[in-house]
Design a protein around this motif. Sequence first.
Motif, PDB file in Angstrom:
ATOM      1  N   ILE A   1      -6.350  -2.840   3.233  1.00 41.30           N
ATOM      2  CA  ILE A   1      -7.391  -2.510   2.467  1.00 41.30           C
ATOM      3  C   ILE A   1      -7.537  -0.962   2.787  1.00 41.30           C
ATOM      4  O   ILE A   1      -7.594  -0.714   3.787  1.00 41.30           O
ATOM      5  CB  ILE A   1      -8.742  -3.268   2.901  1.00 41.30           C
ATOM      6  CG1 ILE A   1      -8.395  -4.802   2.492  1.00 41.30           C
ATOM      7  CG2 ILE A   1      -9.988  -2.579   2.413  1.00 41.30           C
ATOM      8  CD1 ILE A   1      -9.614  -5.616   3.066  1.00 41.30           C
ATOM      9  N   VAL A   2      -7.780  -0.181   1.767  1.00 37.78           N
ATOM     10  CA  VAL A   2      -8.044   1.008   1.882  1.00 37.78           C
ATOM     11  C   VAL A   2      -9.660   1.392   1.409  1.00 37.78           C
ATOM     12  O   VAL A   2      -9.750   1.374   0.189  1.00 37.78           O
ATOM     13  CB  VAL A   2      -6.973   2.151   1.390  1.00 37.78           C
ATOM     14  CG1 VAL A   2      -7.234   3.383   1.415  1.00 37.78           C
ATOM     15  CG2 VAL A   2      -5.603   1.770   1.776  1.00 37.78           C
ATOM     16  N   ALA A   3     -10.310   1.591   2.193  1.00 32.41           N
ATOM     17  CA  ALA A   3     -11.820   2.062   1.842  1.00 32.41           C
ATOM     18  C   ALA A   3     -12.295   3.279   2.164  1.00 32.41           C
ATOM     19  O   ALA A   3     -12.014   3.828   3.277  1.00 32.41           O
ATOM     20  CB  ALA A   3     -12.700   1.059   2.403  1.00 32.41           C
ATOM     21  N   ALA A   4     -12.205   4.089   1.118  1.00 33.57           N
ATOM     22  CA  ALA A   4     -12.527   5.514   1.146  1.00 33.57           C
ATOM     23  C   ALA A   4     -13.947   5.687   0.849  1.00 33.57           C
ATOM     24  O   ALA A   4     -14.796   5.032   0.423  1.00 33.57           O
ATOM     25  CB  ALA A   4     -11.754   6.268   0.280  1.00 33.57           C
ATOM     26  N   ARG A   5     -14.413   6.999   1.306  1.00 34.42           N
ATOM     27  CA  ARG A   5     -15.777   7.329   1.198  1.00 34.42           C
ATOM     28  C   ARG A   5     -15.905   8.533   0.138  1.00 34.42           C
ATOM     29  O   ARG A   5     -15.408   9.547   0.291  1.00 34.42           O
ATOM     30  CB  ARG A   5     -16.619   7.720   2.642  1.00 34.42           C
ATOM     31  CG  ARG A   5     -17.862   8.140   2.558  1.00 34.42           C
ATOM     32  CD  ARG A   5     -18.515   8.749   3.928  1.00 34.42           C
ATOM     33  NE  ARG A   5     -18.354   7.539   4.854  1.00 34.42           N
ATOM     34  CZ  ARG A   5     -18.719   7.685   5.989  1.00 34.42           C
ATOM     35  NH1 ARG A   5     -19.273   8.690   6.387  1.00 34.42           N
ATOM     36  NH2 ARG A   5     -18.942   6.562   6.772  1.00 34.42           N
TER      37      ARG A   5
ATOM     38  N   ALA B   1      -4.741   8.956  -2.731  1.00 31.09           N
ATOM     39  CA  ALA B   1      -4.078   7.340  -2.823  1.00 31.09           C
ATOM     40  C   ALA B   1      -2.571   7.819  -2.650  1.00 31.09           C
ATOM     41  O   ALA B   1      -2.056   6.959  -1.966  1.00 31.09           O
ATOM     42  CB  ALA B   1      -4.406   6.944  -4.187  1.00 31.09           C
ATOM     43  N   THR B   2      -2.061   8.803  -3.225  1.00 33.67           N
ATOM     44  CA  THR B   2      -0.622   9.186  -2.996  1.00 33.67           C
ATOM     45  C   THR B   2      -0.256   9.346  -1.515  1.00 33.67           C
ATOM     46  O   THR B   2       0.531   8.922  -0.909  1.00 33.67           O
ATOM     47  CB  THR B   2      -0.052   9.949  -3.865  1.00 33.67           C
ATOM     48  OG1 THR B   2      -0.619   9.915  -5.305  1.00 33.67           O
ATOM     49  CG2 THR B   2       1.454  10.491  -3.738  1.00 33.67           C
ATOM     50  N   GLU B   3      -0.969  10.155  -1.030  1.00 37.03           N
ATOM     51  CA  GLU B   3      -0.866  10.538   0.436  1.00 37.03           C
ATOM     52  C   GLU B   3      -1.048   9.657   1.454  1.00 37.03           C
ATOM     53  O   GLU B   3      -0.366   9.180   2.552  1.00 37.03           O
ATOM     54  CB  GLU B   3      -1.827  11.756   0.681  1.00 37.03           C
ATOM     55  CG  GLU B   3      -1.250  13.039   0.106  1.00 37.03           C
ATOM     56  CD  GLU B   3      -2.104  14.389   0.651  1.00 37.03           C
ATOM     57  OE1 GLU B   3      -3.240  14.078   1.113  1.00 37.03           O
ATOM     58  OE2 GLU B   3      -1.890  15.384   0.148  1.00 37.03           O
ATOM     59  N   VAL B   4      -2.087   8.593   1.208  1.00 36.88           N
ATOM     60  CA  VAL B   4      -2.469   7.579   2.109  1.00 36.88           C
ATOM     61  C   VAL B   4      -1.243   6.647   1.943  1.00 36.88           C
ATOM     62  O   VAL B   4      -1.058   5.869   3.232  1.00 36.88           O
ATOM     63  CB  VAL B   4      -3.867   7.056   2.001  1.00 36.88           C
ATOM     64  CG1 VAL B   4      -3.776   6.094   0.893  1.00 36.88           C
ATOM     65  CG2 VAL B   4      -4.180   6.028   3.205  1.00 36.88           C
TER      66      VAL B   4
ATOM     67  N   GLY C   1       2.837   3.789   4.602  1.00 34.42           N
ATOM     68  CA  GLY C   1       3.881   2.961   4.019  1.00 34.42           C
ATOM     69  C   GLY C   1       3.382   1.809   3.105  1.00 34.42           C
ATOM     70  O   GLY C   1       3.711   0.643   3.031  1.00 34.42           O
ATOM     71  N   LEU C   2       2.195   2.158   2.290  1.00 36.98           N
ATOM     72  CA  LEU C   2       1.991   1.211   1.259  1.00 36.98           C
ATOM     73  C   LEU C   2       2.608   1.414  -0.109  1.00 36.98           C
ATOM     74  O   LEU C   2       3.049   2.360  -0.355  1.00 36.98           O
ATOM     75  CB  LEU C   2       0.356   1.610   1.117  1.00 36.98           C
ATOM     76  CG  LEU C   2      -0.659   1.820   2.321  1.00 36.98           C
ATOM     77  CD1 LEU C   2      -1.907   2.142   1.942  1.00 36.98           C
ATOM     78  CD2 LEU C   2      -0.504   0.555   3.125  1.00 36.98           C
ATOM     79  N   ASP C   3       2.740   0.254  -0.649  1.00 32.67           N
ATOM     80  CA  ASP C   3       3.426   0.197  -1.795  1.00 32.67           C
ATOM     81  C   ASP C   3       2.535   0.360  -3.137  1.00 32.67           C
ATOM     82  O   ASP C   3       1.622  -0.703  -3.470  1.00 32.67           O
ATOM     83  CB  ASP C   3       4.060  -0.978  -1.867  1.00 32.67           C
ATOM     84  CG  ASP C   3       5.164  -1.173  -3.535  1.00 32.67           C
ATOM     85  OD1 ASP C   3       5.184  -0.093  -4.034  1.00 32.67           O
ATOM     86  OD2 ASP C   3       5.931  -2.125  -3.288  1.00 32.67           O
ATOM     87  N   LEU C   4       2.466   1.477  -3.705  1.00 31.18           N
ATOM     88  CA  LEU C   4       1.316   1.603  -4.968  1.00 31.18           C
ATOM     89  C   LEU C   4       1.758   0.564  -6.213  1.00 31.18           C
ATOM     90  O   LEU C   4       0.883   0.408  -6.851  1.00 31.18           O
ATOM     91  CB  LEU C   4       1.276   3.054  -5.309  1.00 31.18           C
ATOM     92  CG  LEU C   4       0.331   3.997  -4.566  1.00 31.18           C
ATOM     93  CD1 LEU C   4       0.560   5.366  -5.098  1.00 31.18           C
ATOM     94  CD2 LEU C   4      -0.805   3.261  -4.478  1.00 31.18           C
ATOM     95  N   GLN C   5       3.061   0.238  -5.993  1.00 24.67           N
ATOM     96  CA  GLN C   5       3.205  -0.774  -7.355  1.00 24.67           C
ATOM     97  C   GLN C   5       2.764  -2.103  -7.000  1.00 24.67           C
ATOM     98  O   GLN C   5       2.582  -2.876  -7.854  1.00 24.67           O
ATOM     99  CB  GLN C   5       4.939  -0.833  -7.388  1.00 24.67           C
ATOM    100  CG  GLN C   5       5.698   0.494  -7.654  1.00 24.67           C
ATOM    101  CD  GLN C   5       5.214   0.730  -8.978  1.00 24.67           C
ATOM    102  OE1 GLN C   5       5.242  -0.252 -10.101  1.00 24.67           O
ATOM    103  NE2 GLN C   5       4.492   2.160  -9.159  1.00 24.67           N
TER     104      GLN C   5
END
Length: 290
Positions: A129-133, A169-172, A177-181
């Motif tokens: 989970i990526v939760a940005a502010r 999103a691209t940088e995080v 090591g997250l797969d945007l796909q």
Amino acid sequence: MVIDKRPQSWLFIASKCDPRGAPLRFLPRGVYRRKNGPNCAWFNQLSRSAKIFRFEAGKSTNLSWNQMDMSAPEYIEKNSILRKDLTFPYRLLRPANASGQCLFVLHGSGVDETTMLPLARQIAPRSMIVAARGRIPQEDGFRWFERITPTSFEQTSIRAETAAYAQFATEVSRQHGLDLQRATFLGYSNGANVVSSLMLLHPGLVRQAALLRAMPVLDASPMTDLGGTRVLIVAGAADQTYGPFAPALVTLFSERRAEVDARIVASGHEFGDADAAILRQWLAAPAPAA
């Protein structure tokens, strides 16, 4: 009385409402107060049987304590850190039995990223989970871009903040090591409007998006080809602010060849158990082919 001071659970507890008619707001480090008011002395007299609510953009929604629980060991120490090394402050939750899938969550206006974590864990317990502010201050919380009225928004701000989130999103993803796909973007209200703008202005980044209580916000939406993109739109039947705009949003994405699943729940602008059930079912379906 139950007071949860854990950094990932911003809760307030009330039997029904403040007898003085003022909404409660839960602030960091266990400080409870009325919106724009002093500490609530009467709060301390509430019983243990009081209901538990989650604060969402001026609304509340019933969830059970188990659904709100963030006490799993893998979620309370390293994962509770608010990271500030990228464009947006964010929290990264990595479960011990991570599936490789990823869930980006974007909160509503006037709150912060912690308000989305219980729902995210409920619907995707094995997902990263990526939760940005959001970066725009609003009252005691934040939003994602400037607004003019509740249903009209500053267009330059939308485009600037959406571009910044696309970069984030691209940088995080690269850094952790997250797969945007294999990622799903889940947004609520103002956060959902960022996700929809992200799809329209930065095609190819988002392949799966779930939009809760969203509306079209761009004055001029490009005719982006969204073929191969899967979109869930959930509107509240009693949402008098955003609900009337839901059909236009469905049309907007359908015209751009997205695979749209549109639902209506018996709710206002707040989200709750009905949304969680729909999200779990939708996430379990196959993702679009790459």
